[in-house]
Design a protein around this motif. Structure first.
Motif, short mmCIF file in Angstrom:
data_model
loop_
_atom_site.label_atom_id
_atom_site.label_comp_id
_atom_site.label_asym_id
_atom_site.label_seq_id
_atom_site.Cartn_x
_atom_site.Cartn_y
_atom_site.Cartn_z
N THR A 1 -8.99 2.16 -5.33
CA THR A 1 -8.97 2.37 -3.89
C THR A 1 -8.13 1.27 -3.22
O THR A 1 -8.51 0.10 -3.22
CB THR A 1 -10.41 2.35 -3.33
N ARG B 1 -6.33 -0.42 0.14
CA ARG B 1 -6.48 -0.46 1.60
C ARG B 1 -5.18 -0.98 2.19
O ARG B 1 -4.81 -2.14 1.97
CB ARG B 1 -7.67 -1.34 1.98
N GLY C 1 -3.01 -1.26 5.79
CA GLY C 1 -2.93 -1.08 7.24
C GLY C 1 -4.13 -0.34 7.81
O GLY C 1 -3.97 0.53 8.67
N GLY C 2 -5.30 -0.66 7.33
CA GLY C 2 -6.51 -0.02 7.85
C GLY C 2 -6.80 1.34 7.24
O GLY C 2 -7.82 1.95 7.54
N ARG C 3 -5.89 1.83 6.40
CA ARG C 3 -6.12 3.14 5.77
C ARG C 3 -6.59 2.96 4.34
O ARG C 3 -6.19 2.02 3.65
CB ARG C 3 -4.82 3.96 5.77
N THR C 4 -7.44 3.85 3.90
CA THR C 4 -7.94 3.80 2.53
C THR C 4 -7.24 4.89 1.71
O THR C 4 -7.26 6.06 2.09
CB THR C 4 -9.47 4.04 2.51
N ILE C 5 -6.61 4.47 0.60
CA ILE C 5 -5.90 5.44 -0.24
C ILE C 5 -6.53 5.43 -1.63
O ILE C 5 -6.41 4.45 -2.36
CB ILE C 5 -4.40 5.08 -0.35
#
Lengths: 41, 495
Positions: free
Chosen positions: B441, B443, B445-449
């Motif tokens: 997982t 992270r 720029g504030g996004r979770t990929i």
């Protein structure tokens, strides 16, 4: 009998009849396969 | 299992060795051994293609997915393979049959030279180690007959090794015919009896959640994209290539693959239904044991032994074929061009047999020491697709002349990115029990990929394509004589 049943029974038939049919086809061709091998040798 | 069932399994194993011994006297050289002298007929190809490509991983894998998720295993995962096989039959097979290659790396060597051959041979040999099928035999004999896992692994791999060493591809293909009939007929009978006892698909619909009958199930869309993309592996599948080269004609390849698609689809659907039947029956077992537990519950004495023999057949037909390919990759594609280009045919044949034995020993060792190899198998198949797909498809279909730098850059980059991505997910990811995979997982720029290990190809294939483009731009077109030809022992690369 619904559509899933029909699909499944067709698959079972294809599996059994198809395998036996291909094997019979192989046996018919097998003599030719080995005759060709013997001729090459 | 009853004594009669053990007798059925024992008779099957002895029959396989007898076929290998009978064929061994017909082997006169490497070409005879590795591609059966190029004389395989359409029905023989159907038997060997269907049984080789479908091992215990498919039988247990299909039923595992359907036990957990329903029909998505068939519609989401296996269906794209039929399209890829159709492409292989109509397009790739025709092009390959114009030449006289003996192996997948032979094709790379012909178009790009020995550098690319080596990268693809390493990936192909690695991919061809039959770890999962060897492990599958251990699991099967343990679950069905209480044979200790290690004994089952050694006996199963040992029998497959003996007849493959003796008779090469012809013994492999002839045993495949018996294995093909056994695996298809026993699965069909088991499904018929199970379905009747379960009260048909209607009763299963009543017992299972509605999502089990949704064709695309509940998987995230990217996973379905990766499932579909993994079907591209068919286009560089070493066992397909070897059988195309072994075929008596392109027509035989075409007929065999078209008939094969129908049989593969039937096999996939029936194993999917059996997994769902196990779920509907309320069996509380490890998902990959669902099918074998259900079938042994339902089948009477004698038929149960026949089914175990059929499942063994599915595994052994895969083990023998891939051992042969791995051995050929080591001896013919790596040792001969790199160390002894002047190796004579008899020595090459002897070395190939030793290499097959080494590949079997490595597979058994991995199976014994690493009980969980599912992610290893994903890695192995990813490595081959990443290294070989882009350069080989460009070589066969691009209108320009292949440049060695493009082939080498593409295969080496694909391989490196696949290994690198997998190493990162292994190092920084976590095991996800819900999806049964490893996920890293990120992270940003504030996004979770969430990066699944199955996503490797989404990075490796574009990297391989970009490297190909760069190599093509900066590389030089070779002089005609510089292109490496397949070996003297049978191969006669056509310019």
């Amino acid at each position: 009998m619904n559509g899933w049943d029909v699909f499944t029974w067709v698959a079972i038939a294809v599996l059994i009849v198809g395998a036996v049919g291909v094997f019979a086809w192989f046996l018919r061709d097998a003599a030719k396969l080995f005759r060709d091998t013997d001729r090459r040798r | 299992m009853h004594a009669v069932d053990f007798a059925v399994v024992g008779a099957y194993l002895l029959a396989m060795i007898a076929v290998g011994a009978a064929v061994s006297s017909r082997i006169t050289g490497f070409r005879d051994y590795f591609v059966a002298g190029g004389r395989m007929t359409a029905p023989l190809l159907v038997c060997t293609l269907v049984s080789t490509y479908y091992g215990l991983d498919v039988l247990f894998g299909n039923s595992e997915v359907s036990y957990l998720e329903g029909v998505v295993g068939f519609f989401g995962y296996t269906r794209p393979y039929y399209i890829a096989i159709l492409l292989a039959a109509l397009v790739v097979g025709r092009r390959l049959k114009r030449h006289d290659f003996l192996s997948l790396p032979d094709v790379a060597a012909h178009y790009y030279g020995n550098g690319t051959r080596v990268v693809i041979a390493v990936a192909s040999a690695f991919y061809s180690l039959p770890l999962l099928s060897v492990m599958g035999i251990g699991i099967l004999l343990d679950a069905a007959a209480g044979v200790p896992f290690a004994v089952g692994v050694v006996v199963g791999a040992g029998v497959a090794l003996v007849y493959t060493l003796l008779g090469g591809l012809l013994a492999d293909a002839l045993t495949d015919t018996l294995q093909f009939v056994l695996m298809c007929v026993t699965l069909g009978i088991a499904a018929a009896l199970t379905l009747r006892e379960a009260g048909g698909m209607g009763a299963m619909q009543a017992a299972l959640p509605a999502s089990y009958f949704e064709p695309m199930g509940t998987y995230p869309v990217w996973v379905l994209v990766v499932f579909a993309g993994s079907a591209l592996s068919v286009l560089i599948e070493p066992a397909f290539y070897q059988r195309i080269f072994a075929a008596v004609s392109y027509r035989a390849v075409l007929v065999a693959l078209l008939v094969g698609i129908v049989l593969w689809a039937a096999y996939d659907w029936v194993s999917t239904v059996l997994g769902m039947a196990a779920a509907a029956r309320g069996l509380d077992v490890e998902p990959r044991y669902a099918l074998i537990t259900l079938v042994l519950d339902v089948l009477p004495v004698g038929l149960a032994g026949l089914f175990v023999a059929g499942a063994l057949a599915a595994a052994m037909s895969t083990i023998d074929s891939y051992l042969l390919i791995a051995g050929g990759n080591l001896a013919y594609d790596l040792y001969r061009p790199l160390v002894r280009p002047d190796l004579d045919d008899a020595s090459l044949l002897r070395l190939t047999r030793w290499s097959i034995a080494a590949a079997a020993a490595i597979s058994v060792a991995f199976a014994l020491f690493f009980r969980s190899v599912v992610s290893a198998w994903i890695f192995m198949s990813t490595v081959l697709v990443a290294a070989a797909l882009v350069p080989l498809l460009f070589a066969l279909y691009a209108p320009w002349r292949p440049r060695p730098a493009a082939g080498l850059a593409s295969s080496a980059t694909g391989l490196a990115v696949a290994v690198g991505f997998f190493a990162l997910v292994t190092a920084f990811g976590h095991d996800d029990p819900e999806w049964g995979t490893r996920i890293w997982t990120l992270r940003l720029g504030g996004r979770t990929i969430p990066l699944w290990q199955e996503y490797t190809l989404l990075f490796a294939l574009p990297a391989s394509a970009i490297a190909y483009a760069i190599g093509h731009l900066v590389g030089r077109v070779p002089a005609p004589a510089a292109a490496a030809a397949p070996a003297d022992s049978g191969g006669r690369g056509t310019p």
